[in-house]
Design a protein around this motif. Sequence first.
Motif, PDB file in Angstrom:
ATOM      1  N   ILE A 214       5.884   5.076   2.009  1.00  0.00           N
ATOM      2  CA  ILE A 214       5.118   6.497   2.809  1.00  0.00           C
ATOM      3  C   ILE A 214       6.032   8.088   2.283  1.00  0.00           C
ATOM      4  N   PHE A 215       5.198   8.365   1.749  1.00  0.00           N
ATOM      5  CA  PHE A 215       5.950   9.576   1.197  1.00  0.00           C
ATOM      6  C   PHE A 215       5.271  10.940   2.171  1.00  0.00           C
ATOM      7  N   GLY A 216       6.100  11.653   1.804  1.00  0.00           N
ATOM      8  CA  GLY A 216       5.657  12.908   2.211  1.00  0.00           C
ATOM      9  C   GLY A 216       6.008  13.503   3.960  1.00  0.00           C
ATOM     10  N   GLY A 217       5.660  14.435   4.316  1.00  0.00           N
ATOM     11  CA  GLY A 217       6.098  14.602   5.824  1.00  0.00           C
ATOM     12  C   GLY A 217       7.336  14.737   6.324  1.00  0.00           C
ATOM     13  N   LEU A 218       8.966  14.662   6.042  1.00  0.00           N
ATOM     14  CA  LEU A 218       9.580  13.824   6.411  1.00  0.00           C
ATOM     15  C   LEU A 218      10.556  15.206   6.240  1.00  0.00           C
ATOM     16  N   GLY A 219      10.807  15.506   7.527  1.00  0.00           N
ATOM     17  CA  GLY A 219      12.276  17.236   7.922  1.00  0.00           C
ATOM     18  C   GLY A 219      12.075  17.311   8.713  1.00  0.00           C
TER      19      GLY A 219
ATOM     20  N   SER B  21       1.017  -0.977  -0.288  1.00  0.00           N
ATOM     21  CA  SER B  21       0.017  -0.056   0.259  1.00  0.00           C
ATOM     22  C   SER B  21       0.766   1.274  -0.117  1.00  0.00           C
ATOM     23  N   ILE B  22       0.403   2.272  -0.603  1.00  0.00           N
ATOM     24  CA  ILE B  22       1.385   3.845  -0.392  1.00  0.00           C
ATOM     25  C   ILE B  22       0.476   4.948   0.116  1.00  0.00           C
ATOM     26  N   ILE B  23       1.241   5.616   0.907  1.00  0.00           N
ATOM     27  CA  ILE B  23       0.401   5.956   1.901  1.00  0.00           C
ATOM     28  C   ILE B  23       1.028   7.733   1.278  1.00  0.00           C
ATOM     29  N   VAL B  24       0.392   8.550   0.914  1.00  0.00           N
ATOM     30  CA  VAL B  24       1.306   9.998   0.957  1.00  0.00           C
ATOM     31  C   VAL B  24       0.597  11.022   1.751  1.00  0.00           C
ATOM     32  N   VAL B  25       1.336  12.021   2.612  1.00  0.00           N
ATOM     33  CA  VAL B  25       0.936  12.476   3.097  1.00  0.00           C
ATOM     34  C   VAL B  25       1.084  14.162   2.765  1.00  0.00           C
ATOM     35  N   GLY B  26       0.468  14.983   2.130  1.00  0.00           N
ATOM     36  CA  GLY B  26       0.245  15.682   1.952  1.00  0.00           C
ATOM     37  C   GLY B  26      -1.132  17.241   1.871  1.00  0.00           C
TER      38      GLY B  26
ATOM     39  N   ILE C 200       8.476   1.552   4.482  1.00  0.00           N
ATOM     40  CA  ILE C 200       9.628   2.163   4.555  1.00  0.00           C
ATOM     41  C   ILE C 200       9.188   3.571   4.097  1.00  0.00           C
ATOM     42  N   ALA C 201       9.537   4.133   4.275  1.00  0.00           N
ATOM     43  CA  ALA C 201       9.447   6.227   4.322  1.00  0.00           C
ATOM     44  C   ALA C 201      10.452   6.180   3.367  1.00  0.00           C
ATOM     45  N   LEU C 202       9.518   6.865   2.328  1.00  0.00           N
ATOM     46  CA  LEU C 202      10.660   7.613   0.788  1.00  0.00           C
ATOM     47  C   LEU C 202      11.148   8.922   1.221  1.00  0.00           C
ATOM     48  N   ALA C 203      12.085   9.194   0.971  1.00  0.00           N
ATOM     49  CA  ALA C 203      12.808  10.636   0.900  1.00  0.00           C
ATOM     50  C   ALA C 203      12.089  11.900  -0.336  1.00  0.00           C
TER      51      ALA C 203
END
Length: 507
Positions: free
Chosen positions: A325-330, A264-269, A401-404
Motif C-alpha cells: 500500500i502506497f500513500g496516505g501515511l503521515g 496486489s498493490i493499493i495506491v491511496v490518493g 506492507i505500507a511503503l512510505a
Amino acid sequence: MEIDEAVRGCSDRRLRTKYGNAVYVVQRAFALYPFEEVAFSFNGGKDSTVLLHLIRAGYYLYKKDSGDAAQMDAVKNCPLRTIYFESPCAFPEINSFTYETVSTYGLPLETIHSDFKSGLEGLLKEKPTKAIFIGTRIGDPNAVGQEQFSPSSPGWPPFMRVNPILDWSYRDVWSFLLTCKVKYCSLYDQGYTSIGSIHDTVPNALLSDSSTEKSFRPAYMLTDGRLERAGRTKKTNPKVEMNSVASNGMNNTEGGQMISRAASIIVVGDEILFGTTEDNLGATLCKKLHAIGWRVSHVAVVRNEIDSVAEEVERCKSTDDMVFIFGGLGPLHSDVSLAGVAKAFGVRLAPDEEFEDYLSQLMGNNYTGDRNEMAQLPEGITELLHHKTLPLPLIKCRNVIALAATNMVELDTEWDCLLHTQESGLMPAKPFVSKHLSTTLSDVQIAPVLAKLCLEFSDVYIGCHRISRVGPLVVNLTGKDNQRVHEAAEKLTSSFEGQFSQVDSYK
C-alpha cells in the motif's frame, strides 16, 4: 498529595500528559458513579500497582475540586472496594505484595477464589457494582476493541470497565513507578517483565545478566516494550497452518522454487483520481515484483477514506500472498492508510513505543509526543522492518506492507531493504520467462490461432497490446517454464510464416 506532586514536578513531558489523561478518567468515573458502587480489580502486578496510585491521586483531586477540603487528609488513600482473584497458581511474591499493599493503603479487600467471570457474577449479586477500575493496557490479549469506558462483553455481568491506562506503554508504566518511587512486586527486580501463573511465567531472557550465572536485570531495564511478554512460555500447537496467504508462505522450505506467488498493490490518493498527478510508483513496483518471479494480480487506486482503504485491503489480504500500500501515511487529515488497514483486520490504532522513539529522533523539536498521530499503528498485528539505510522502519501488518516512498529513488531504496530483510517475507520465487513477438497482422486474422494457443498452453500467459491502433500488434508470452514458453512461441510463429519478429523490449 505525593503522587500528584511527583509527576507534575518531573521533567518527563510524556509522563505528565499520560498522567493527566489517566487521572481525568478516574475523576470522571467518580463523578459518574456512586463511590460505594465502584470497585478496583487489583492483582499485584505492575499495571494494577500503577492504577492503584492513579486512583488515589484521581480521587484526591476529585475531592479537592469538589471543595471537600475538610476531608482532604482522610481521602489520600481512597478506601475503594478492592477485588483480588487469588489463584493457587499465583506466585507467593504476588500474594504477599497484594496483601501488604492492601494493608498499607487501607483498602477494603474482597478475595475471590473462583474464576474471573464466576467471581464477578457472585460479587455483583451481593453488592451493586456499576463500574470497575481495571489495569488493561493496549497490547494485552483482552484489550482489543476496548476504550477508556467500555461496557462488559455480552454474556458477562453488566458493569462498566474503566481503563485509565489503556494507552500507556511499558515504558510509561515504569516511568511512573520509578518517578513516584512507589513499591512494586519484588519479582520485577528479578527479571520478570509480565507475570502470569507459576506455570507459564519465567524471567525475560532479554534481561539475562551475562556477568552472573542465573541472574537477571530489573524489568525496567527492558529497552523494547513490545517484548514485555517474552517471559510468558507458550504451548506449541502440533497442527501446521497450511494456508499460504495467512502465513505468507514462509513455512515452505521450497519457497524459492514456488511456481507463483501473488501480490496486489493499493495506491491511496485523491490527487490521482482527480487527475492532478499520475501513479508511477505502482507501475514501477509491478516491474520489480515481476523481476523476482511474483505475479501482480490486482492494482487499485482508492480515495483518502478509511472505508475505501479498508474495503480494498480486506479483499486483497485474503486472496494474495502480499499486499503493498502506497500513500496516505503521515499526520495529515488525509493520511488514513493505517487506519484503513487496522479496520480491515478488525483492530484499533494504538501508540507504538518503538516507532515513537524513531519519530522523536528523526523529527527532533517538531515531534509532538503522545499526540503524534504518526505513532499510531494497527494494534497487535504490526511488525517494524528495520534496515540501516532507512530513516524509519517500514510497517508490516500481517501480509500488508505500507511503503512510505513518494518517488522512484525512495522506492528503489525501500525495495532493496525489503529484499534484504528476512522478516519482510518477500522471498524471490522462480523467475518468469518472457517472449515478445511483433506482427502487422490484423486482430481478426490472429484471434482464432491465439484462442487455440491459450487452450493448448494454459500454463503460459498470452496477452496482446498495440502501441497504436494502426501500429504493430505485440503478443506477450510469459511463464515459469522456459521450454513451454519457447514451444508456444514456435507454434504461433509457424502458423504465420514470416509474419512475426521477436522484440527484446516494448513499451
